[in-house]
Design a protein around this motif. Structure first.
Motif, mmCIF file in Angstrom:
data_model
loop_
_atom_site.group_PDB
_atom_site.id
_atom_site.type_symbol
_atom_site.label_atom_id
_atom_site.label_comp_id
_atom_site.label_asym_id
_atom_site.label_seq_id
_atom_site.Cartn_x
_atom_site.Cartn_y
_atom_site.Cartn_z
ATOM 1 N N SER A 105 -33.396 46.402 -40.495
ATOM 2 C CA SER A 105 -32.756 47.196 -39.448
ATOM 3 C C SER A 105 -32.312 48.541 -40.036
ATOM 4 O O SER A 105 -32.193 48.690 -41.255
ATOM 5 N N THR A 115 -29.994 37.598 -42.326
ATOM 6 C CA THR A 115 -30.455 36.534 -41.437
ATOM 7 C C THR A 115 -31.435 37.013 -40.362
ATOM 8 O O THR A 115 -32.528 36.447 -40.239
ATOM 9 N N PRO A 116 -31.134 38.058 -39.586
ATOM 10 C CA PRO A 116 -32.104 38.497 -38.574
ATOM 11 C C PRO A 116 -33.409 38.992 -39.202
ATOM 12 O O PRO A 116 -34.494 38.801 -38.652
ATOM 13 N N TRP A 117 -33.295 39.624 -40.358
ATOM 14 C CA TRP A 117 -34.461 40.128 -41.087
ATOM 15 C C TRP A 117 -35.354 38.969 -41.511
ATOM 16 O O TRP A 117 -36.570 38.996 -41.288
ATOM 17 N N ASN A 121 -35.462 35.959 -40.242
ATOM 18 C CA ASN A 121 -36.022 35.326 -39.045
ATOM 19 C C ASN A 121 -37.205 36.125 -38.502
ATOM 20 O O ASN A 121 -38.218 35.548 -38.086
#
Length: 176
Positions: free
Chosen positions: A36, A55-57, A59
């Motif tokens: 991001s 975590t979002p990366w 995923n």
């Protein structure tokens, strides 16, 4: 087949990944492209990412790997994957014959030299110490350990290719 080239920044994941892609004809992805804007700003400022930041990366990377798998395409991913928990997220739903980690490593002095001589859009060389502190050694049965100190990127990619062959993970026509 999905191959994840893992290790700290400056070890050669992207360069070796591009060499391996040239040898195999497989797609190459750099995990850095999936960070991001907030994460890239933090890293550029020398602020280490937290597990919450990652975590979002992770995923998103896992989803990308699944897309390749679902299309029946092989791919190479350059991703630090420093902790076992991160590797567990990436490997979720894959068998050992469908994806493999290759842990790229070299003496710290060589990695520091490489980081000083390159220009990365946001990877602050000051973050190497935090990456080394975060690194959890991979489980040998799940990961190939590849010393990148002694060879060119093409030679290291050739070693990974040889390991893929030895493990029976290359399908007919998988190489250029």
């Amino acid at each position: 087949m999905i191959v994840v080239l893992m290790g700290v920044s400056g070890v050669g994941k992207t360069t070796i990944g591009k060499s391996l892609a040239a040898l195999t004809g497989w797609k190459f992805e750099d995990a850095d492209d999936y960070h991001s804007e907030e994460n890239t700003r933090k890293m550029a400022a020398g602020i280490p990412l937290t597990d919450k930041d990652r975590t979002p990366w992770l995923n998103a990377l896992h989803e990308r790997m699944l897309q390749y798998h679902q299309k029946g395409e092989s791919a190479i991913l350059a991703c630090s994957a420093l902790k076992q928990d991160y590797r567990d997220v990436l490997a979720g739903g894959f068998t050992k014959n469908e994806m493999r980690f290759a842990y790229l490593h070299a003496p710290i002095a060589l990695i520091q030299e490489r980081m000083r001589s390159r220009r990365h859009p946001y990877m602050n060389p000051g973050l190497l110490a935090s990456q080394l502190a975060t690194l959890e050694m991979p489980i040998p049965s799940d990961t190939w350990s590849i010393d990148v100190d002694g060879g060119s990127p093409v030679e290291v990619a050739g070693e990974i290719l040889a390991r893929l062959r030895e493990a029976g993970m290359l399908t007919s026509g998988a190489e250029k």
